[in-house]
Scaffold this motif. Structure first.
Motif, PDB file in Angstrom:
ATOM      1  N   LEU A  99      45.772 -50.200 -33.885  1.00  0.00           N
ATOM      2  CA  LEU A  99      44.368 -49.819 -33.972  1.00  0.00           C
ATOM      3  C   LEU A  99      44.191 -48.299 -33.880  1.00  0.00           C
ATOM      4  N   SER A 100      45.118 -47.618 -33.191  1.00  0.00           N
ATOM      5  CA  SER A 100      45.048 -46.152 -33.084  1.00  0.00           C
ATOM      6  C   SER A 100      45.376 -45.463 -34.397  1.00  0.00           C
ATOM      7  N   GLY A 101      45.985 -46.184 -35.329  1.00  0.00           N
ATOM      8  CA  GLY A 101      46.291 -45.590 -36.637  1.00  0.00           C
ATOM      9  C   GLY A 101      45.136 -45.597 -37.597  1.00  0.00           C
ATOM     10  N   ILE A 102      43.980 -46.122 -37.183  1.00  0.00           N
ATOM     11  CA  ILE A 102      42.780 -46.122 -38.022  1.00  0.00           C
ATOM     12  C   ILE A 102      41.889 -44.969 -37.569  1.00  0.00           C
ATOM     13  N   PRO A 103      41.313 -44.221 -38.492  1.00  0.00           N
ATOM     14  CA  PRO A 103      40.436 -43.107 -38.089  1.00  0.00           C
ATOM     15  C   PRO A 103      39.320 -43.590 -37.185  1.00  0.00           C
ATOM     16  N   PRO A 104      38.990 -42.855 -36.142  1.00  0.00           N
ATOM     17  CA  PRO A 104      37.923 -43.276 -35.223  1.00  0.00           C
ATOM     18  C   PRO A 104      36.587 -43.435 -35.929  1.00  0.00           C
ATOM     19  N   LEU A 105      35.771 -44.313 -35.354  1.00  0.00           N
ATOM     20  CA  LEU A 105      34.479 -44.666 -35.936  1.00  0.00           C
ATOM     21  C   LEU A 105      33.372 -43.883 -35.236  1.00  0.00           C
ATOM     22  N   MET A 106      32.407 -43.375 -36.027  1.00  0.00           N
ATOM     23  CA  MET A 106      31.312 -42.583 -35.479  1.00  0.00           C
ATOM     24  C   MET A 106      30.017 -43.379 -35.523  1.00  0.00           C
ATOM     25  N   LEU A 107      29.220 -43.217 -34.465  1.00  0.00           N
ATOM     26  CA  LEU A 107      27.873 -43.771 -34.476  1.00  0.00           C
ATOM     27  C   LEU A 107      26.887 -42.796 -35.105  1.00  0.00           C
ATOM     28  N   ARG A 108      27.156 -41.504 -34.938  1.00  0.00           N
ATOM     29  CA  ARG A 108      26.299 -40.458 -35.503  1.00  0.00           C
ATOM     30  C   ARG A 108      27.198 -39.376 -36.101  1.00  0.00           C
ATOM     31  N   SER A 109      26.721 -38.732 -37.152  1.00  0.00           N
ATOM     32  CA  SER A 109      27.508 -37.655 -37.772  1.00  0.00           C
ATOM     33  C   SER A 109      27.634 -36.443 -36.863  1.00  0.00           C
ATOM     34  N   SER A 110      26.713 -36.286 -35.902  1.00  0.00           N
ATOM     35  CA  SER A 110      26.785 -35.137 -34.992  1.00  0.00           C
ATOM     36  C   SER A 110      27.971 -35.231 -34.047  1.00  0.00           C
ATOM     37  N   GLU A 111      28.613 -36.396 -33.956  1.00  0.00           N
ATOM     38  CA  GLU A 111      29.767 -36.529 -33.071  1.00  0.00           C
ATOM     39  C   GLU A 111      30.955 -35.698 -33.558  1.00  0.00           C
ATOM     40  N   LEU A 112      30.936 -35.313 -34.842  1.00  0.00           N
ATOM     41  CA  LEU A 112      31.993 -34.429 -35.335  1.00  0.00           C
ATOM     42  C   LEU A 112      31.966 -33.081 -34.635  1.00  0.00           C
ATOM     43  N   MET A 113      30.783 -32.643 -34.220  1.00  0.00           N
ATOM     44  CA  MET A 113      30.655 -31.337 -33.570  1.00  0.00           C
ATOM     45  C   MET A 113      30.976 -31.404 -32.088  1.00  0.00           C
ATOM     46  N   THR A 114      30.908 -32.578 -31.489  1.00  0.00           N
ATOM     47  CA  THR A 114      31.062 -32.684 -30.029  1.00  0.00           C
ATOM     48  C   THR A 114      32.405 -33.279 -29.602  1.00  0.00           C
ATOM     49  N   SER A 115      33.211 -33.731 -30.558  1.00  0.00           N
ATOM     50  CA  SER A 115      34.424 -34.453 -30.166  1.00  0.00           C
ATOM     51  C   SER A 115      35.729 -33.844 -30.662  1.00  0.00           C
ATOM     52  N   PRO A 116      35.828 -32.554 -30.990  1.00  0.00           N
ATOM     53  CA  PRO A 116      37.135 -32.045 -31.445  1.00  0.00           C
ATOM     54  C   PRO A 116      38.195 -32.085 -30.349  1.00  0.00           C
ATOM     55  N   LYS A 117      37.807 -31.843 -29.093  1.00  0.00           N
ATOM     56  CA  LYS A 117      38.776 -31.877 -27.993  1.00  0.00           C
ATOM     57  C   LYS A 117      39.325 -33.290 -27.786  1.00  0.00           C
TER      58      LYS A 117
END
Length: 936
Positions: A99-117
């Protein structure tokens, strides 16, 4: 709210309400599971943990949610501890890794800005599991998951994290360092997948490549090329290659090595210290691969790839065991085999060189190794070059007596490389070069006009470099050039280039290098006859001033080299100086100084400052005029202002001094003086004058104003071009230009005081008093010059006011209004009384009518053909009047027509025009009645 992905995307897009509801359940499960796994007393809670795992997978998650990544990373770290005591976790852990080999799923597009770490942490954890997990199947799943994340082939919906974001997070995580370290001891079963992950990381970011190289990945990749690398470490190089052996993962490894080495280009020697260079074991593996492709496979392309990789390693890593590993000896032998049929007792004697493109690339790569033998890090390299006489064997290329008959273009390129190699190793091989008659061969190539210009250019550039070596080595080369009368050969070559219709930039560089070599020769022997050279130099300068239509843009190197050569020749002979003046060399030099770039200006003004010492030059200076009809003084003062602006001197745009303490000091010089680490052993003020135009301009001013004052005055009596009135800007700038040397002396005294303070030197009382007096006088001198400039401004303002008052006074006394009215009256009388004016007006009207005929579109319309350009009326265009009878409405009576109105109507109904009788003027200009609508 549904996701707006395409229906064909894989996997299909979930509904937002469904995903949001599932996210709440998964978040609760993961949080609870993490708490239970972190609990120290967990033996009694194993059943609860397995129950949560069952509940988690029953929800059928598509992927990990981005907001759950901290819990995901923690669970990935904690479950391996549980698997050692309970194997029931193994099945769940495998599913979790997949399951870790699948790209993570986002609920909102703004999560791209808050989750790089969080994404970086995920990649770091997956990389760390390669060291932590003991089961090879689990490691394989981790590598497959990383490959899936970094090389997505399916078109995923936009609600999943994009591939580019995943690559950026992987490059910034610890994964590149972990993979680079894991390459050195990866099992054979995992090595292929590790290579894939490493290649994906290397392609994603240059920073990731550098982190991989820091962990010694280049050495590991080289070692794994040898089939027996996993069994033992090589103590000596394997000389025999068995028939059943084959290189493992050659294509993937070679491409990855090239990408990693390419990312290190441009690094300084200090920056390269953090990278681990290939060990001797890795170099031996590379030699094994090279011999494998030469002796067994006989694949020339792969052979060239191995040589190119070795060349990159030698260029990038200066501390490589290139000589001690035996590879340097191999390179020498391969270079010798190219020129001779075979070498006895050599491992490379099976090579057969033929004139093809693959062997040409191979020979060119081998030649590019030779300059690196001169590096001090490769101790013993130059000794190999001397013992094997490699320079002598490569000289066969220059005389075209080599064993391989190359194609003409290939041979030219090889000659260029050989000549360039000689210039880089000439310091230690000059004796061998002269013993092989290298100078004579060089001059023979210059005389061969059929050779490509690249050959001439590389050879002249090499001679120029060699002539700048230390006095002993350069002296040997210059003496040999003088023995073969190279100056005449070079002059003949310059004449040949000058006769060409098109002077492209390569020929310009070749001529520039030729003049540089000739300058060195004349410095070496000052008794040479140089009249021909003077005329040749002036002809080239005139060609530069007025190039042919098809000539390329002039390269600054050409006029700079010619000016430098003339400068040294003029210093040596008084007759040459007078010849230069008589042949209008001053005019040509000033023209080039006006139009060329700044380095050319500096060199040209330096030459002119030398020429200005001769009294015969004064008339040529004061009679020169530029392209904008500019004379010598305004031209030099304009350059002075431009340089002040370039240096950042505190002056206004008109040249007014703003800083009286530092009136001519630029920004760079101020920073050098203000730098506390600089002890001012070398004076910044004097260094500023070396490449400056201002010092040359001051010298020319001083010579023309004071040294040759009588000659200038005598010439000015004839030409009247010296004491012209200067503009306000030029007058202000001239104040500083005439005192430039005195201001520079003040800067030197100021630097001397700062030098004493930084070195802790206390001058004696008398010396300190004298120093203080000089510094005070220098500051007062700046204040005096500023006040003098202000006086010029005040005088100019007063002069302008006087001129303005005189102008208004003349306007009052002139009675211009009455004069204008009288002129208008005279013009009116002439137009009314003179026949000539009427004839001219008639002729002009006829010409207008003939030039602009009227197109008759409707025969029922009466056209007026008067030309409206200068008619004495106000015409109204594009208006049509429709006149119709007005019907009397029923209820109203018509107004009775008066007798006057009836007469007017009868008059309007008569024919308006009749045939115009001819007049004498029609016979002169031609009748126009037939071409107009004047007849009814």
């Amino acid at each position: 709210m549904a996701c707006t992905c395409k229906e064909t995307s894989v996997p299909s897009c979930p509904q937002y309400s469904e995903v949001h509801e599932k996210y709440k359940q998964i978040f609760y499960i993961l949080r609870k599971l993490t708490e239970l796994l972190e609990c120290e007393v967990s033996s009694c809670k194993t059943g609860r943990q397995l129950e949560l795992f069952d509940h988690y997978f029953r929800t059928e998650p598509l992927a990990h949610f981005v907001n759950d990544l901290p819990f995901v990373c923690r669970i990935l770290e904690l479950i391996p501890e549980k698997m050692s005591s309970n194997e029931l976790f193994k099945e769940y852990y495998q599913k979790y890794l997949y399951l870790s080999g699948i790209p993570p799923l986002m609920l909102r597009s703004s999560e791209l800005m808050t989750s790089p770490k969080d994404l970086q942490e995920l990649f770091s954890v997956l990389g760390g599991l390669l060291f932590y997990l003991k089961d090879e199947s689990h490691r394989q799943i981790v590598l497959e998951s990383l490959t899936s994340l970094l090389s997505r082939k399916e078109q995923w919906p936009p609600c999943f994290v994009p591939l580019q974001r995943l690559k950026e997070a992987a490059a910034l995580s610890l994964l590149p360092k972990i993979i680079g370290r894991f390459l050195s001891f990866a099992p054979n079963e995992l090595y292929e997948n590790v290579l894939k992950v490493c290649s994906l990381l290397a392609e994603s970011s240059k920073n990731a490549c550098q982190q991989i190289v820091e962990e010694g990945a280049v050495d590991s990749l080289l070692i794994h090329l040898v089939p027996t690398s996993h069994q033992k470490t090589l103590e000596i190089f394997p000389t025999l290659i068995s028939e059943d052996e084959d290189l493992h993962h050659y294509e993937e490894s070679s491409i990855l090595i090239w990408i990693l080495l390419k990312s290190l280009k441009g690094f300084t020697e200090e920056q390269m210290k953090i990278f681990r260079c290939p060990t001797r074991h890795g170099l031996w593996s590379l030699r094994y691969a090279l011999k494998y492709f030469i002796c067994k496979k006989k694949c020339k392309v792969d052979r060239n790839n191995m040589v190119a990789i070795l060349l990159q390693i030698v260029q990038i890593f200066p501390n490589t065991d290139f000589v001690s590993s035996g590879l340097a000896q191999d390179v020498i032998e391969l270079n010798l085999i190219v020129e001779s049929e075979s070498i006895p007792h050599s491992d490379w004697s099976v090579i057969k060189i033929i004139p093809c493109i693959e062997d040409f690339v191979f020979v060119r790569l081998l030649l590019m190794f030779l300059p690196h033998f001169n590096k001090p890090e490769y101790y013993g390299g130059m000794q190999l070059l001397r013992e094997t006489n490699i320079i002598g064997s490569k000289m066969k290329l220059l005389t075209q007596v080599q064993s391989v008959k190359w194609h003409r273009d290939h041979q030219y390129k090889l000659i260029c490389i050989v000549v360039a190699v000689f210039s880089q190793i000439a310091r230690d091989t000059v004796e061998i070069f002269l013993a092989q008659k290298g100078i004579i061969k060089f001059m023979e190539l210059v005389l061969d006009r059929d050779l490509h210009i690249e050959v001439h250019l590389s050879m002249l550039r090499s001679l120029m470099i060699v002539a700048r070596l230390d006095k002993i080595k350069a002296g040997m080369i210059l003496n040999r050039l003088l023995d073969v009368k190279a100056q005449f050969t070079l002059m003949d070559y310059c004449d040949f280039v000058l006769s060409k219709e098109v002077l492209d930039f390569k020929y310009q560089l070749a001529v520039g290098y030729s003049f540089g070599i000739i300058e060195k020769l004349y410095k070496r022997k000052t008794t040479l006859v140089n009249k021909r050279l003077m005329g040749l130099a002036l002809n080239f300068l005139k060609r530069v001033r007025k190039p042919n239509v098809r000539d390329d843009v002039i390269v600054p190197t050409l006029p700079i080299m010619i000016f430098s050569c003339l400068w040294n020749i003029l210093l040596c002979d008084e007759q040459n100086l007078q010849q230069f003046i008589r042949e209008e060399g001053i005019y040509v030099t000033l023209d080039l100084a006006e139009t060329c770039v700044w380095p050319v200006k500096v060199t040209a003004l330096g030459l002119l400052a030398e020429v200005a010492e001769e009294c015969l030059a004064a008339p040529f200076f004061i009679t020169w005029r530029g392209t904008k009809n500019q004379r010598i003084l305004p031209f030099l003062l304009e350059i002075f202002r431009e340089e002040n602006q370039m240096l950042g001197v505190k002056h206004t745009a008109d040249g007014m001094i703003l800083d009286v303490e530092l009136p001519v000091m630029g920004v760079d010089q101020y920073e050098d003086v203000s730098n506390t680490l600089n002890n001012l052993d070398a004076s910044p003020a004097i260094s500023d004058m070396i490449g400056s135009c201002r010092s040359k301009i001051y010298a020319i001013f001083d010579l023309l104003t004071y040294a040759h004052q009588e000659d200038v005055a005598h010439a000015n009596e004839i030409y009247k071009m010296w004491n012209q009135e200067l503009s306000l800007r030029d007058q202000i700038t001239k104040v500083v230009a005439e005192n430039f040397f005195a201001l520079k002396i003040g800067e030197v005294w100021d630097e001397l005081q700062i030098h004493f303070e930084r070195c802790g030197i206390r001058p004696l009382a008398n010396d300190y008093e004298m120093l203080s007096i000089v510094l005070t006088r220098a500051r007062k001198w700046g204040i005096f010059l500023q006040e003098k400039q202000r006086d010029i401004l005040r005088a100019h303002k007063e002069t302008e006011e006087i001129k303005e008052n005189i102008f208004y006074m003349e306007l009052r006394e002139a009675r211009l209004g009455q004069t204008l009215a009288a002129c208008s009256e005279l013009e009116y009388i002439a137009r009314c009384t003179k026949d000539l004016y009427r004839v001219r007006a008639k002729r002009r009207q006829n010409l207008h009518l003939m030039e602009h005929p009227v197109e008759k579109t409707d025969p029922n319309i009466l056209y007026h053909t008067t030309f409206m350009y200068d008619i004495m009326v106000n015409p109204v265009f594009d208006q049509i009047l429709h006149i119709a009878n007005v019907n009397v409405t029923e209820g109203k009576q018509a107004v009775p027509m008066s007798p006057w109105m009836r007469r007017r109507m009868q008059k309007m109904n008569r024919p308006r025009y009749t045939q115009i009788p001819p007049i004498p003027e029609d016979e002169l200009w031609g009748s126009i009645t037939a071409e107009t609508c004047m007849n009814r």
